[in-house]
Design an enzyme around this catalytic site. Structure first.
Site, PDB file in Angstrom:
ATOM      1  N   ARG A   1       0.729  -1.183   0.064  1.00 11.59           N
ATOM      2  CA  ARG A   1      -0.065  -0.131  -0.113  1.00 11.59           C
ATOM      3  C   ARG A   1       0.886   1.186   0.026  1.00 11.59           C
ATOM      4  NH1 ARG A   1      -0.296  -2.304   5.047  1.00 11.59           N
ATOM      5  NH2 ARG A   1       0.337  -1.193   6.710  1.00 11.59           N
ATOM      6  N   TYR A   2       2.181   1.024   0.252  1.00  9.75           N
ATOM      7  CA  TYR A   2       3.114   2.476   0.362  1.00  9.75           C
ATOM      8  C   TYR A   2       3.802   2.540  -1.065  1.00  9.75           C
ATOM      9  CZ  TYR A   2       2.010   1.970   5.194  1.00  9.75           C
ATOM     10  OH  TYR A   2       1.368   2.393   6.539  1.00  9.75           O
ATOM     11  N   THR A   3       3.931   1.561  -1.782  1.00 10.47           N
ATOM     12  CA  THR A   3       4.704   1.530  -2.968  1.00 10.47           C
ATOM     13  C   THR A   3       3.960   1.550  -4.225  1.00 10.47           C
ATOM     14  OG1 THR A   3       4.723  -0.891  -3.175  1.00 10.47           O
ATOM     15  CG2 THR A   3       6.444   0.138  -1.917  1.00 10.47           C
TER      16      THR A   3
END
Length: 712
Positions: free
Chosen positions: A124-126
């Site tokens: 979800r962060y990349t």
């Protein structure tokens, strides 16, 4: 109180083990081989990787476009194409985006792995999109260049292979373990791979020497170095071979600094191993261990030496006792066009990639030819009408309906209904004289293009010229400095566990001088021959052989087997310097191996293919392993049910491992198996008389060998 099974009798299935295997285990084995772990020899990708790249292509995640959240990409893949779980798919995506990949297929935004063993940030962060190299793997999907099949649920279609423009399997390598099959392909320099592709395209019979000049050895993104040249030629020519790989260590004052690791070795693994060796007392010279790795400077592990200890000796011990120097056992296993795994050589992998490129050129040419033919048909109709446009206008104006106008045009100009429909749909502004000239120019251009496409479809020579030009164009992707060779090929260097040229012998033996190896296949300190007196060996009845110097054995003595799997072990021992090993099969063949030509394995090695057994005789096996010398009188005594023979050791040729051996015991009266084999350094006697050795081609001496004893 009743048991769960008594309460739920429906949980019990009356099924034989064979039925269970055929229904569940066998289907899982086939799935793991063809749909998960083993890459294709053609586009070089595993199914999960291929589906990931196809989904990114379909989502228009191309270079220069805005990247998309990794969680969204991986969810789309698992929902549409690959029902295997988002976590596994994100792991595959993170590996394709890792900095240590030789060619990055995915352009990742965010905390993706930079060194081996790194864990990426949560999906979800990349974000991710295709890199320029990744786009080259999918560029021709819109040209119908590869066959398509239905997905697992039938709601979508997916490509059987991607129309890859470079052999990604050889460039990036691969590791995969399936049921009964495993693949381990090293990475190579992409510039050298493309040069090898062009050379084999021009000359499929290119010599092995010329191929090795173009592709001299692996080139991993993690750097490291290949120590010595042993095993490289065998790997390139057969697809199977072992060679030593070493990380990069430098001595800076009292410190040993590690800046590169062998492929597949994680930084955490090395550090945990060093700490364990320090705690056990096996690395007494280490004072401290620091991990100074960061995203700017890359890998940097600092090992500080104690006072009174030479840092160079600490570096040697690190290479000996940790994975900083290890053996890379290459095995080029990939799926063929029928998704069946088999062994490939480097030459065959390149040939399969070129075969893919040839089929891509054919399929896209056929697809384009269909479009050109359709357009030529329309243009021909328009030109026919433009010859007498006034008559066409009159036909249309005099018709009551569209159908009548279509029939009138067909009858007046000799065109079909499809051409007539294009005339009816034509705008009035297309009736100018200039438009007629444009149509004629288009007709000429389409005719020339059709001729070129027909030539490509029918002529392999013409296709080779196109493929070569496309290889040259694709090679421009690898012009940047990041594609300079990173792995050093130190052909003159010697592995730490091998011979260093000193009289004391291998360094590893100095570290473990008390280990012994007995004929039962057990390393011990109380029985067997000392490893310091020669090379340890072990032979299995299935033809495997292992030579070892004791590398990887712990300093603290405890009995341990010569290999993790000693099932079927025939015997083992220690070969003195200059002594060869003879392997004898039940069907009268012998293979003589010089241990100096076979790579030594550490304690974790399970042996390599020593002797190839007969495929026709399923009960063939190695029944004897005998150390032999070329001294005067040294001979083998082979015994069958009805005869015996004495063969001079000098008459047995030295062969490389992996051969089928040579016949040395001609059988008589329909017999086909040996009963026993013995070796004597001084020959044999019978009834008090020496028995003269016979050449391999002569007949066996008849008669049961009673009274035959080794000569003293």
């Amino acid at each position: 109180m009743s048991t769960t099974l008594e309460q739920n009798p429906d949980l019990v299935h009356d099924q034989s083990a064979e039925d269970y295997w055929n229904r569940y285990q066998l289907s899982f084995a086939l799935y793991s081989v063809s749909d998960r772990a083993i890459p294709s020899a053609y586009d070089g990708l595993k199914p999960g990787q291929r589906r990931l790249l196809y989904q990114m292509f379909s989502s228009n995640l191309l270079p220069g476009n805005k990247p998309q959240k990794s969680s969204k990409v991986c969810s789309a893949v698992t929902g549409n194409l690959h029902p295997h779980g988002g976590a596994a798919m994100y792991g595959a995506a993170a590996l394709l985006a890792a900095e240590f990949q030789r060619v990055k297929i995915i352009d990742g935004q965010g905390a993706f792995p930079r060194i081996q063993g790194d864990i990426p940030a949560a999906d979800r962060y990349t974000e991710m999109r295709l890199s320029a190299a990744g786009a080259a793997l999918t560029a021709e999907l819109s040209d119908h260049a590869v066959p398509m099949v239905s997905t697992f649920d039938g709601e979508w279609t997916e490509p059987v292979v991607l129309p890859a423009r470079f052999p990604v399997l050889l460039c990036n390598g691969a590791v995969g373990i399936a049921e009964g099959w495993a693949t381990k392909v090293p990475a190579h320099n992409p510039r050298q791979v493309m040069a090898a592709c062009r050379a084999l395209l021009a000359d499929p019979d290119l010599s092995d020497d010329a191929l090795m000049e173009l592709l001299p050895g692996p080139d991993w993104g993690c750097g490291a170095s290949v120590v010595g040249s042993t095993g490289l030629r065998e790997y390139v020519t057969t697809g199977r071979g072992s060679f030593t790989v070493r990380g990069s260590l430098t001595v800076e004052g009292r410190n040993v600094v590690i800046t590169e690791l062998p492929p597949g070795v994680a930084s955490s693994t090395v550090q945990e191993r060093i700490r364990a060796l320090v705690d056990s007392g096996e690395l007494p010279g280490v004072a401290d261990l620091s991990d100074l790795t960061d995203r700017r400077n890359g890998l940097r592990i600092v090992v500080s030496a104690k006072r009174g200890h030479d840092p160079a000796d600490v570096a040697t011990a690190l290479l000996s006792l940790t994975p900083l120097e290890s053996t890379f056992a290459a095995s080029l296993v990939a799926l063929d066009e029928n998704r069946v795994p088999r062994w490939w050589s480097v030459r065959e992998l390149v040939a399969s990639f070129l075969s893919l490129r040839d089929s891509v050129v054919v399929r896209r040419s056929e697809h384009r030819l269909e479009k050109v033919a359709a357009r030529r048909h329309v243009v021909a109709g328009l030109l026919s009408v433009h010859v007498d446009i006034d008559a066409a206008v009159a036909v249309i104006r005099g018709s009551d309906t569209v159908d009548a106008a279509r029939d009138g045009l067909c009858a007046r100009f000799g065109i079909d209904s499809g051409q007539a429909d294009h005339v009816l749909a034509m705008q009035l502004r297309r009736l100018t004289r200039l438009d007629v000239l444009e149509l004629q120019t288009e007709a000429d251009r389409l005719a020339a293009e059709a001729a070129r496409l027909e030539l490509l479809v029918s002529s392999p020579v013409a296709r080779r010229a196109v493929i070569d030009a496309e290889l040259v164009e694709t090679a421009k992707l690898f012009d940047g400095p990041e594609f300079d060779r990173r792995t050093r090929l130190e052909f003159d260097a010697v592995p730490v566990s091998g011979h260093s040229g000193d009289e004391d012998g291998p360094r590893e033996r100095k570290l473990n001088p008390n280990w012994r190896l007995d004929d039962r296949g057990v390393f011990s300190d109380s029985h067997g021959d000392l490893l310091s007196g020669g090379t340890g060996w072990a032979v299995w009845s299935d033809g495997r052989v292992k030579f070892t110097t004791g590398a990887g054995l712990p300093t603290k003595i405890r009995d341990m087997p010569v290999a993790p799997d000693i099932t079927g072990l025939l015997c083992s021992g220690v070969l003195p310097e200059g002594v060869h090993l003879a392997l004898v099969t039940r069907y009268g063949k012998v293979l003589r191996i010089d241990p100096g030509t076979v790579n030594s394995q550490g304690a974790a090695g399970n042996g390599v293919a020593g002797m190839r057994l007969s495929a026709e005789d399923v009960d063939d096996a190695v029944i004897a392993a005998l150390p032999i010398r070329d001294s005067a009188g040294a001979a083998l005594l082979s015994t069958s049910e009805k005869g015996w023979k004495v063969t001079a050791c000098t008459d047995i040729p030295v062969k490389g491992r992996g051969g089928g051996g040579v016949g040395f015991h001609p059988f008589v009266s329909g017999e086909k198996t040996l009963v026993s084999v013995q070796v004597s350094a001084a020959g044999f006697v019978r009834d008090g008389k020496a028995v003269r050795a016979q050449p391999r081609a002569k007949a066996t001496v008849k008669g049961v060998p009673t009274g035959v004893e080794p000569a003293n």
